[in-house]
Design a protein around this motif. Structure first.
Motif, PDB file in Angstrom:
ATOM      1  N   THR A  32      55.193  27.074  62.723  1.00 31.51           N
ATOM      2  CA  THR A  32      54.775  28.446  63.025  1.00 31.51           C
ATOM      3  C   THR A  32      53.309  28.630  62.680  1.00 31.51           C
ATOM      4  OG1 THR A  32      56.981  29.364  62.623  1.00 31.51           O
ATOM      5  CG2 THR A  32      55.124  30.876  62.466  1.00 31.51           C
ATOM      6  N   VAL A  33      52.539  29.113  63.628  1.00 33.88           N
ATOM      7  CA  VAL A  33      51.146  29.502  63.394  1.00 33.88           C
ATOM      8  C   VAL A  33      51.068  31.020  63.446  1.00 33.88           C
ATOM      9  CG1 VAL A  33      48.787  29.464  64.285  1.00 33.88           C
ATOM     10  CG2 VAL A  33      50.159  27.372  64.324  1.00 33.88           C
ATOM     11  N   LEU A  34      50.541  31.620  62.383  1.00 25.55           N
ATOM     12  CA  LEU A  34      50.393  33.076  62.326  1.00 25.55           C
ATOM     13  C   LEU A  34      48.915  33.422  62.432  1.00 25.55           C
ATOM     14  CD1 LEU A  34      52.331  35.503  60.029  1.00 25.55           C
ATOM     15  CD2 LEU A  34      49.919  35.874  60.512  1.00 25.55           C
ATOM     16  N   ILE A  35      48.580  34.273  63.387  1.00 27.18           N
ATOM     17  CA  ILE A  35      47.188  34.651  63.656  1.00 27.18           C
ATOM     18  C   ILE A  35      47.000  36.131  63.363  1.00 27.18           C
ATOM     19  CG2 ILE A  35      45.426  34.878  65.454  1.00 27.18           C
ATOM     20  CD1 ILE A  35      46.753  32.477  66.833  1.00 27.18           C
ATOM     21  N   VAL A  36      45.940  36.435  62.616  1.00 31.26           N
ATOM     22  CA  VAL A  36      45.613  37.821  62.263  1.00 31.26           C
ATOM     23  C   VAL A  36      44.251  38.165  62.840  1.00 31.26           C
ATOM     24  CG1 VAL A  36      45.247  39.490  60.414  1.00 31.26           C
ATOM     25  CG2 VAL A  36      46.923  37.638  60.116  1.00 31.26           C
ATOM     26  N   SER A 115      53.563  27.995  58.910  1.00 32.91           N
ATOM     27  CA  SER A 115      53.004  26.718  58.470  1.00 32.91           C
ATOM     28  C   SER A 115      51.531  26.871  58.129  1.00 32.91           C
ATOM     29  CB  SER A 115      53.175  25.667  59.575  1.00 32.91           C
ATOM     30  OG  SER A 115      54.524  25.543  59.942  1.00 32.91           O
ATOM     31  N   VAL A 116      50.873  27.838  58.771  1.00 32.28           N
ATOM     32  CA  VAL A 116      49.468  28.126  58.499  1.00 32.28           C
ATOM     33  C   VAL A 116      49.159  29.543  58.960  1.00 32.28           C
ATOM     34  CG1 VAL A 116      48.658  27.211  60.729  1.00 32.28           C
ATOM     35  CG2 VAL A 116      47.097  27.257  58.771  1.00 32.28           C
ATOM     36  N   VAL A 117      48.244  30.196  58.254  1.00 31.76           N
ATOM     37  CA  VAL A 117      47.736  31.515  58.652  1.00 31.76           C
ATOM     38  C   VAL A 117      46.266  31.371  59.005  1.00 31.76           C
ATOM     39  CG1 VAL A 117      47.245  33.877  57.909  1.00 31.76           C
ATOM     40  CG2 VAL A 117      49.392  32.782  57.243  1.00 31.76           C
ATOM     41  N   LEU A 118      45.890  31.887  60.168  1.00 35.30           N
ATOM     42  CA  LEU A 118      44.513  31.839  60.641  1.00 35.30           C
ATOM     43  C   LEU A 118      44.003  33.267  60.792  1.00 35.30           C
ATOM     44  CD1 LEU A 118      45.022  29.070  63.347  1.00 35.30           C
ATOM     45  CD2 LEU A 118      44.213  28.782  60.983  1.00 35.30           C
ATOM     46  N   SER A 119      43.062  33.648  59.947  1.00 34.02           N
ATOM     47  CA  SER A 119      42.501  34.993  59.942  1.00 34.02           C
ATOM     48  C   SER A 119      41.186  34.972  60.705  1.00 34.02           C
ATOM     49  CB  SER A 119      42.289  35.460  58.497  1.00 34.02           C
ATOM     50  OG  SER A 119      41.786  36.774  58.446  1.00 34.02           O
ATOM     51  N   LEU A 120      41.119  35.711  61.808  1.00 33.29           N
ATOM     52  CA  LEU A 120      39.962  35.663  62.694  1.00 33.29           C
ATOM     53  C   LEU A 120      38.947  36.747  62.343  1.00 33.29           C
ATOM     54  CD1 LEU A 120      41.726  35.112  66.155  1.00 33.29           C
ATOM     55  CD2 LEU A 120      41.318  33.484  64.299  1.00 33.29           C
ATOM     56  N   HIS A 121      37.664  36.352  62.369  1.00 34.30           N
ATOM     57  CA  HIS A 121      36.588  37.271  62.011  1.00 34.30           C
ATOM     58  C   HIS A 121      35.341  36.975  62.837  1.00 34.30           C
ATOM     59  CE1 HIS A 121      38.468  38.947  58.322  1.00 34.30           C
ATOM     60  NE2 HIS A 121      39.053  37.751  58.277  1.00 34.30           N
ATOM     61  N   ASP A 122      34.437  37.955  62.904  1.00 36.25           N
ATOM     62  CA  ASP A 122      33.077  37.766  63.414  1.00 36.25           C
ATOM     63  C   ASP A 122      32.136  38.050  62.249  1.00 36.25           C
ATOM     64  OD1 ASP A 122      34.379  37.545  65.860  1.00 36.25           O
ATOM     65  OD2 ASP A 122      33.842  39.566  66.517  1.00 36.25           O
ATOM     66  N   ALA A 192      41.315  38.744  48.961  1.00 35.24           N
ATOM     67  CA  ALA A 192      41.389  38.616  50.409  1.00 35.24           C
ATOM     68  C   ALA A 192      42.752  38.124  50.884  1.00 35.24           C
ATOM     69  CB  ALA A 192      40.290  37.675  50.904  1.00 35.24           C
ATOM     70  N   LEU A 193      42.963  38.197  52.179  1.00 36.51           N
ATOM     71  CA  LEU A 193      44.224  37.790  52.795  1.00 36.51           C
ATOM     72  C   LEU A 193      44.536  36.322  52.523  1.00 36.51           C
ATOM     73  CD1 LEU A 193      46.626  38.188  54.757  1.00 36.51           C
ATOM     74  CD2 LEU A 193      45.042  37.631  56.618  1.00 36.51           C
ATOM     75  N   THR A 194      43.536  35.448  52.626  1.00 39.26           N
ATOM     76  CA  THR A 194      43.807  34.020  52.430  1.00 39.26           C
ATOM     77  C   THR A 194      44.317  33.735  51.021  1.00 39.26           C
ATOM     78  OG1 THR A 194      41.464  33.651  51.911  1.00 39.26           O
ATOM     79  CG2 THR A 194      42.172  33.245  54.192  1.00 39.26           C
ATOM     80  N   GLN A 195      43.834  34.486  50.035  1.00 33.19           N
ATOM     81  CA  GLN A 195      44.313  34.312  48.666  1.00 33.19           C
ATOM     82  C   GLN A 195      45.782  34.685  48.536  1.00 33.19           C
ATOM     83  OE1 GLN A 195      42.824  33.726  45.133  1.00 33.19           O
ATOM     84  NE2 GLN A 195      42.106  32.210  46.604  1.00 33.19           N
ATOM     85  N   PRO A 204      49.095  27.495  53.617  1.00 35.56           N
ATOM     86  CA  PRO A 204      47.644  27.343  53.779  1.00 35.56           C
ATOM     87  C   PRO A 204      47.081  28.430  54.675  1.00 35.56           C
ATOM     88  CG  PRO A 204      48.801  25.734  55.115  1.00 35.56           C
ATOM     89  CD  PRO A 204      49.845  26.418  54.275  1.00 35.56           C
ATOM     90  N   ALA A 205      45.836  28.790  54.452  1.00 31.04           N
ATOM     91  CA  ALA A 205      45.202  29.855  55.238  1.00 31.04           C
ATOM     92  C   ALA A 205      43.712  29.582  55.366  1.00 31.04           C
ATOM     93  CB  ALA A 205      45.440  31.212  54.584  1.00 31.04           C
ATOM     94  N   TYR A 206      43.177  29.963  56.500  1.00 30.36           N
ATOM     95  CA  TYR A 206      41.762  29.736  56.802  1.00 30.36           C
ATOM     96  C   TYR A 206      41.189  30.984  57.461  1.00 30.36           C
ATOM     97  CZ  TYR A 206      43.309  24.856  56.445  1.00 30.36           C
ATOM     98  OH  TYR A 206      43.867  23.682  56.013  1.00 30.36           O
ATOM     99  N   CYS A 207      39.892  31.219  57.250  1.00 22.41           N
ATOM    100  CA  CYS A 207      39.165  32.238  58.004  1.00 22.41           C
ATOM    101  C   CYS A 207      38.345  31.534  59.074  1.00 22.41           C
ATOM    102  CB  CYS A 207      38.230  33.032  57.100  1.00 22.41           C
ATOM    103  SG  CYS A 207      39.032  34.309  56.133  1.00 22.41           S
ATOM    104  N   LEU A 208      38.508  31.951  60.302  1.00 25.34           N
ATOM    105  CA  LEU A 208      37.728  31.405  61.410  1.00 25.34           C
ATOM    106  C   LEU A 208      36.682  32.435  61.794  1.00 25.34           C
ATOM    107  CD1 LEU A 208      40.618  29.927  63.617  1.00 25.34           C
ATOM    108  CD2 LEU A 208      39.650  29.085  61.471  1.00 25.34           C
TER     109      LEU A 208
END
Length: 247
Positions: A32-36, A115-122, A192-195, A204-208
């Motif tokens: 599962t990939v979760l995108i925010v 399985s991973v969280v990907l938090s999207l930002h500009d 933050a969300l990743t924490q 695991p979590a990342y900011c893109l």
């Protein structure tokens, strides 16, 4: 909607805004990939990218998307109408206007067990030009946390993405904020969300981050999709239409 007149000013009280979430089950089981998207309301590349992915089919795995986590801030095009939402995933008062949306996002993460969280930002600027800028990079909290090889995965994504970026200023490096270190330069990231994902949800979590200074929205979306393509590849989630049209 109620209108209140106070000292010559008119305020608008909106009803509770529904929390948007989409779960797309794949034809074949898998991670599962979760995108925010949209935690910050003035980052359209992030929430537009998340919105696009709500329309895909999943061939393998599962896709969970919260495209506009901070919808009110998106409406007014502000980073945070009620303060920075990405500083409210540690402690937050039940009286905070963002409380219900932070709680729903937390619950979504815990319940779907991604399985991973990907938090999207500009972010501002270009990280390769100034290490204090957050635009155009993949942000990790530590090189390694628990059994999550955050740095290894982020560098693999960065390496493959940068093959397709000719302008060196727009390259996407990895930015380690060392959030768990007592000497971190970014203690605010502990809220933050990743924490929350790492410490509480145990994933695991990342900011893109793409750059606010990219001239077109389409370009921001393009770089977000390039990064997502590689994360999907690593985690074994495939979608239709595929990401192949990007390159």
């Amino acid at each position: 909607i109620k209108f209140e007149r106070n000292f010559g000013k008119v305020g608008v009280i909106l009803p509770e805004i529904p929390f948007q979430e989409t779960v797309i089950e794949g034809k074949k089981k898998g991670p599962t990939v979760l995108i925010v998207g949209g935690i910050h309301g003035n980052e359209p590349g992030a929430y537009k990218t998340a919105e696009i992915l709500r329309s895909v089919e999943v061939e393998r795995g599962r896709l969970v998307i919260a495209p506009r986590a901070n919808f009110l801030s998106i409406l007014v095009n502000l980073r945070g109408y009620n303060g920075d939402m990405n500083r409210k995933f540690g402690e937050i008062s039940s009286k905070d206007p963002d409380f219900i949306y932070v709680k729903k996002l937390k619950n979504l993460i815990v319940e779907t067990r991604p399985s991973v969280v990907l938090s999207l930002h500009d972010g501002f600027g270009f990280h390769v030009l100034n290490k204090n800028f957050w635009g155009q990079c993949i942000v990790i909290d530590e090189e390694r946390y628990k059994n999550f090889e955050l740095g290894k995965v982020a560098r693999a994504v960065s390496k493959r993405v940068n093959r397709h970026i000719k302008d060196w200023r727009k390259k996407i490096p990895v930015y380690n904020t060392h959030t768990f270190s007592p000497n971190t330069k970014h203690p605010e990231q502990r809220k933050a969300l990743t924490q929350f994902c790492l410490r509480v949800a145990n994933c695991p979590a990342y900011c893109l981050e793409t750059s606010k200074q990219l001239p077109k929205l389409e370009e921001k979306v393009y770089y977000h999709l390039l990064m997502l393509k590689e994360f999907f590849r690593i985690y074994g989630v495939s979608i239709k239409p595929s990401f192949n049209w990007l390159i």
